[in-house]
Design an enzyme around this catalytic site. Structure first.
Site, PDB file in Angstrom:
ATOM      1  N   ASP A 286     -22.004  24.907  42.031  1.00  0.00           N
ATOM      2  CA  ASP A 286     -22.465  25.517  43.389  1.00  0.00           C
ATOM      3  C   ASP A 286     -23.197  24.550  44.223  1.00  0.00           C
ATOM      4  OD1 ASP A 286     -24.437  25.550  41.271  1.00  0.00           O
ATOM      5  OD2 ASP A 286     -25.457  27.006  42.188  1.00  0.00           O
ATOM      6  N   GLU A 470     -31.212  14.772  38.958  1.00  0.00           N
ATOM      7  CA  GLU A 470     -30.294  15.756  38.698  1.00  0.00           C
ATOM      8  C   GLU A 470     -28.954  15.252  38.865  1.00  0.00           C
ATOM      9  OE1 GLU A 470     -29.336  20.123  40.462  1.00  0.00           O
ATOM     10  OE2 GLU A 470     -30.300  18.582  41.747  1.00  0.00           O
TER      11      GLU A 470
END
Length: 508
Positions: A286, A470
């Site tokens: 996403d 991340e």
């Protein structure tokens, strides 16, 4: 076994107050408020809000700060020892990313877990499903086996409670799952504890499978919930991502409401947009051009209309794990049933998702009855699971080497859209999928190049920032990653896990 009723999420508990906070930009993102903990019961708090909001000097921010505990980042005020190096930093960070068993806190959006667990980091203060498999790679190589077992027990607990593993242990995540890696987690644990693990977790493996196959028995609906039947594959059930709550996600309420308003969508049309957004969130990607009819705009997102190749590879692995588990338990009839299901899915993966012209694995478009014409790293999953033929693997390798391999590792897609799961970004989980897939078919030189490029990039960013990120810009390390509905997060569970696994292989 009964399934627990879903607890209410913050948007349901706080109604008008929730809308007011999320639309006022009181916090930098929509996730902050849904992670706040109220000091008093919601009904009492809402009664107070209804009275005070009409007062001429009412201050919404002051009201929230008075009546809620505001969350802090998962790793706060941690001073990195850059001189000690990346490996030592990760070993030090495990304890900072580990949360003890949860105490039940009234009206907290956190779903309590009975044992300790590792959170990703940054704004992510809860366990996440698919992140945790890649985190476990590092825990395993750090000899943190007890923590691995605890996390798997937590996921088994969630299956026992709800019948599936949600996106994360938050009430606002309970309408969807994430890529089903539970079987792979069990596989990791068998390397430590032996095959008895298969029978220990057999009930939960079966219940997770039942969740993904819910709706498959309704022959009147070939596409039903997460299941898909195609006329060209009689008798075979495939899967898609899905979420049955066609509303803005509470943790991204402002952003998604703004998108539907900008598109002038309302009613069922807005609900359709939210359904596709939520399906993409269940995928973990996403967001990405992978889910869009037109890569330049989120308005064309259609994730629920796509049969993803990686999801079906993961469900093949779940079927094959169930085959092994039932066989080990001496239940040969069930073992034979899952062997048949796994073989049928394997044949579908090798045919439906394979394009003989371009010689790569693609997602499948249900609406247009054709492959989605976009190269992505999802096409490497059949190699990771040893499903591809040697010839197919050879062609996939050539694409990966020529188009995806960059100075910092493997880029996720070839589309430059500004979405975080597109060019120029690379993500730790996919680095491991590609690496293992290539080594499965003995493309060792290419695999090692991608691995070493990723390690070098991680090291350079760590030396410059003291952080593990991340995601990374694998095309130009001098530039930060872009895209997404929030800034790049530091911590970071799956990056730590994949780094340690890569470091082990690079130093054999």
């Amino acid at each position: 076994m009964t399934t627990k009723t879903r607890p209410l999420s913050p948007d349901q508990l706080f109604g008008d107050l929730f809308i007011a906070v999320q639309t006022s930009k009181l916090f930098p993102d929509s996730k902050t408020f849904v992670d706040c903990i109220p000091h008093t019961a919601p009904d009492q708090l809402m009664a107070l809000y209804e009275v005070e909001k009409n007062e001429p000097d009412f201050d919404l921010k002051a009201f929230v700060l008075k009546h809620f505990i505001i969350p802090t980042p998962a790793v706060d005020k941690f001073e990195s020892d850059i001189a000690a190096g990346t490996v030592a930093h990760i070993h030090q960070l495990w304890d900072r990313l580990t949360r003890p068993a949860d105490e039940a806190v009234p009206y907290d959006s956190r779903v309590p877990l009975p044992k300790p667990y590792v959170v990703p980091g940054g704004r992510f203060r809860e366990i996440f499903y698919w992140d945790s498999y890649f985190t476990m790679l590092g825990l395993m190589d750090s000899n943190r086996h007890d923590l691995m077992r605890d996390m798997i027990d937590n996921f088994a607990h969630l299956i026992d409670e709800f019948g599936y593993i949600p996106n994360g242990n938050r009430t606002y995540f309970l309408s969807r799952s994430q890529p089903p890696y539970f079987a792979l987690m069990i596989g990791l644990l068998t390397e430590v504890d032996g095959s008895d693990v298969l029978t220990k977790y057999l009930p939960q493996l079966q219940r997770e499978y039942d969740f993904w196959m819910d709706g498959a028995g309704d022959s009147a609906q070939p596409v039903n919930r997460r299941t898909v039947r195609l006329s060209r594959l009689p008798g075979t059930v495939l899967n898609r991502y899905w979420d049955d709550t066609p509303t803005p996600r509470p943790e991204a309420y402002r952003e998604e409401l703004h998108l539907s308003d900008a598109l002038k969508l309302a009613g069922p049309r807005a609900g359709e947009l939210y359904t596709h957004i939520r399906a993409a969130c269940e995928s973990g990607w996403d967001f990405s051009s992978r889910w869009m009819a037109n890569a330049s705009t989120m308005a064309t997102i259609r994730a629920a209309d796509i049969v993803p190749v990686d999801l079906n590879c993961l469900l093949y692995a779940l079927e094959d794990t169930l085959r092994q588990a039932y066989g080990y338990a001496g239940q040969q009839v069930q073992a034979a049933q899952f062997e048949q299901l796994a073989n049928a899915r394997k044949q579908a993966i090798m045919t439906l998702f394979w394009d003989e012209k371009t010689r790569f694995f693609y997602d499948y478009d249900l609406v247009n009855d054709r492959l989605v014409p976009e190269l992505t790293l999802a096409g490497a999953f059949p190699l990771f699971f040893n499903l591809a033929t040697d010839l197919q693997a050879n062609f996939v390798h050539d694409h990966l080497k020529a188009s995806f391999l960059q100075a910092g590792g493997w880029v996720t897609t070839l589309q430059r859209t500004g979405q975080q799961w597109d060019w120029p970004n690379g993500w730790a989980p996919l680095q491991w999928i590609v690496y293992k897939g290539l080594t499965n078919y003995h493309f060792t030189e290419t695999a090692d190049t991608g691995r070493d490029n990723w390690l070098d990039l991680n090291d350079r960013v760590f030396r410059a920032t003291g952080k593990m990120m991340e995601k990374y810009n694998v095309v130009d390390a001098a530039l930060r990653t872009g895209g997404g509905e929030y800034p790049n997060q530091d911590g970071f569970g799956w990056t730590n896990g994949v780094y340690l696994r890569f470091h082990k292989f690079a130093n054999k």
